[in-house]
Design an enzyme around this catalytic site. Sequence first.
Site: not given
Length: 175
Positions: A141-144
């Site tokens: 879950v690419p919060c970056h």
Amino acid sequence: MTSTTSTSPLVLATYPTPAGEAHAAITPEDGVVRLFGWLDAEANVARLAPALAARGIEEGEGPASVRDAVARYTAGDLDAIDAIAVDQPGGEFFTAAWTAMRRVRPGHPVTYTELATAAGRPAAVRAAASACARNRVALVVPCHRVVRTDGGLGGFYYGLEIKRALQDHEARAAA
């Protein structure tokens, strides 16, 4: 949401990533990733939901599908992580924000404002930032991929060096 009624221990797997070694906690009965992060193993496990932590942890390789997806992502197939099943506790807005994060294209970060809009609450910019901070399955879950309006990195639970390394990897591979 996936059921967590089994009492078998979670598998704690370690994977190399473009940002260094990361740990994933996976429920063995369904192969769902419940945690993915770059802290040391003990600190990562401390972030698990209490009901999952109570099951215990057993080190292992994790399912081949997760191992292969992370390896392919690391090798430059940025969409490989899209097939990894995840589950984490959160209310309606956080769930919507995490779903929106999974739709952000690699190499094309969005702002916290854009994330709030994609999650259905344009005025909830601070809540969007909180969804990033509380995300337990970073990378998948690419919060970056979420940044400040001015283009600055903003925050990242695992440190800005990790966030920058992931963004740089994705920018190179997406080019």
